[in-house]
Design a protein around this motif. Structure first.
Motif, PDB file in Angstrom:
ATOM      1  N   PHE A 112      39.715  78.006  48.945  1.00 13.69           N
ATOM      2  CA  PHE A 112      39.747  76.679  49.573  1.00 13.69           C
ATOM      3  C   PHE A 112      38.703  75.743  48.950  1.00 13.69           C
ATOM      4  N   LYS A 113      39.117  74.489  48.743  1.00  8.99           N
ATOM      5  CA  LYS A 113      38.214  73.458  48.225  1.00  8.99           C
ATOM      6  C   LYS A 113      38.200  72.286  49.198  1.00  8.99           C
ATOM      7  N   GLN A 114      37.021  71.758  49.460  1.00 11.05           N
ATOM      8  CA  GLN A 114      36.863  70.720  50.463  1.00 11.05           C
ATOM      9  C   GLN A 114      37.669  69.459  50.152  1.00 11.05           C
ATOM     10  N   GLU A 115      37.846  69.177  48.867  1.00 10.82           N
ATOM     11  CA  GLU A 115      38.580  67.957  48.505  1.00 10.82           C
ATOM     12  C   GLU A 115      40.058  68.022  48.888  1.00 10.82           C
ATOM     13  N   TRP A 116      40.540  69.215  49.215  1.00  6.27           N
ATOM     14  CA  TRP A 116      41.944  69.331  49.609  1.00  6.27           C
ATOM     15  C   TRP A 116      42.260  68.566  50.884  1.00  6.27           C
ATOM     16  N   ILE A 117      41.255  68.240  51.700  1.00  4.43           N
ATOM     17  CA  ILE A 117      41.523  67.564  52.970  1.00  4.43           C
ATOM     18  C   ILE A 117      42.140  66.193  52.756  1.00  4.43           C
ATOM     19  N   ASN A 118      42.047  65.667  51.553  1.00  7.70           N
ATOM     20  CA  ASN A 118      42.648  64.364  51.237  1.00  7.70           C
ATOM     21  C   ASN A 118      43.907  64.497  50.395  1.00  7.70           C
ATOM     22  N   PHE A 119      44.351  65.730  50.162  1.00  8.30           N
ATOM     23  CA  PHE A 119      45.502  65.978  49.295  1.00  8.30           C
ATOM     24  C   PHE A 119      46.803  66.005  50.087  1.00  8.30           C
ATOM     25  N   SER A 120      47.886  65.721  49.385  1.00 12.93           N
ATOM     26  CA  SER A 120      49.220  65.949  49.942  1.00 12.93           C
ATOM     27  C   SER A 120      49.516  67.445  49.920  1.00 12.93           C
ATOM     28  N   GLU A 121      50.561  67.861  50.642  1.00  7.16           N
ATOM     29  CA  GLU A 121      50.955  69.271  50.609  1.00  7.16           C
ATOM     30  C   GLU A 121      51.333  69.695  49.191  1.00  7.16           C
ATOM     31  N   ALA A 122      52.004  68.823  48.457  1.00  3.94           N
ATOM     32  CA  ALA A 122      52.387  69.150  47.082  1.00  3.94           C
ATOM     33  C   ALA A 122      51.151  69.447  46.234  1.00  3.94           C
ATOM     34  N   GLU A 123      50.099  68.653  46.409  1.00  7.51           N
ATOM     35  CA  GLU A 123      48.881  68.848  45.617  1.00  7.51           C
ATOM     36  C   GLU A 123      48.142  70.121  46.027  1.00  7.51           C
ATOM     37  N   ILE A 124      48.096  70.407  47.322  1.00  8.68           N
ATOM     38  CA  ILE A 124      47.447  71.639  47.785  1.00  8.68           C
ATOM     39  C   ILE A 124      48.201  72.858  47.257  1.00  8.68           C
ATOM     40  N   MET A 125      49.530  72.801  47.342  1.00  7.99           N
ATOM     41  CA  MET A 125      50.336  73.925  46.857  1.00  7.99           C
ATOM     42  C   MET A 125      50.146  74.136  45.363  1.00  7.99           C
TER      43      MET A 125
END
Length: 244
Positions: free
Chosen positions: A77-90
């Motif tokens: 997990f990376k903290q910057e993911w909280i601003n990502f879309s699901e596509a970007e997290i995936m």
């Protein structure tokens, strides 16, 4: 077989096609990091795949995906993911497993299954693939299959759902319990209820469903009477529909 087991069994019917092959795989937004990582492993070894499309914007399900990643895979997990879309997290999760050189496409605006299918198709304009693998939450896979078939103007056989492992429900009292106990944490109890009961309602072709007799989002789906009977008995347990 219990009522809930019958519903899960119906929703996770896998069309068998041992000779299926495609250069394209579509990973639709879901809240199960294990499924995303399994997709990475599959694409790492499946040399015929040349293109992966990650589909999903920011919606209610995004927080579930983030929470599941943080709880079950804190090392990734990376903290910057909280601003990502699901596509970007995936995509980020996928790339921790798959290192092959692939064409990676992102669709970052869709917030429901219909938009997943429609917006991903629009990425290609006139050059859309004529077949593809489809990965989605196993409980949403059947309706996703029908929806993508309709929006992409393809026969069902041109789209191969990919589970990696079919979930087999043993029982549901206060929470789901599966044959593979690792799946017990995949869905929180309230979300599990909303998915299973909500999907049967959407698939059943009546005025409340998504078929031609209802919203007309998907083609007609034949839901067996035994499944509908189980659905009606289970429906009263859905006090609050929490799905987004």
């Amino acid at each position: 077989m219990s009522d809930f087991a019958r519903l899960v069994d119906f929703l996770t019917i896998v069309p068998e096609n041992n000779t299926f092959s495609s250069e394209t795989l579509i990973l639709a937004g879901n809240s199960i990091p294990e499924l995303i990582l399994a997709t990475g492993r599959f694409c790492q070894k499946e040399s015929s795949i040349k293109r992966v499309v990650f589909v999903g914007g920011i919606g209610h399900g995004t927080q579930r995906l983030l929470a599941n990643c943080q709880q079950r895979f804190p090392e990734l997990f990376k903290q910057e993911w909280i601003n990502f879309s699901e596509a970007e997290i995936m995509r980020e999760l996928f790339l921790t497993i798959c290192s092959r050189k692939l064409e990676l496409l992102l669709e970052k605006k869709s917030t429901n299954t219909g938009e997943n299918a429609r917006f991903s198709f629009e990425l290609f304009r006139s050059d859309a693939p004529k077949s593809f693998w489809l990965v989605q939450d196993p409980l949403l896979q059947m309706r996703s299959h029908y929806t993508f078939s309709k929006e992409w103007h393809l026969p069902l056989a041109a789209i191969q759902p990919l589970f990696f492992e079919r979930p087999i429900l043993i029982d549901f009292q206060t929470q789901p319990h599966f044959k593979n106990a690792k799946m017990d944490s995949w869905w929180q109890p309230d979300y599990f209820l909303s998915l299973v009961i909500g999907e049967i309602r959407r698939l059943n072709d009546d005025s409340f469903g998504y078929g031609p007799k209802g919203a007309n989002f998907i083609p007609h789906v034949e839901v067996p009477e035994t499944v509908l009977a189980s659905y009606h008995r289970c429906h009263k347990q859905l006090v609050d529909d929490v799905r987004g």
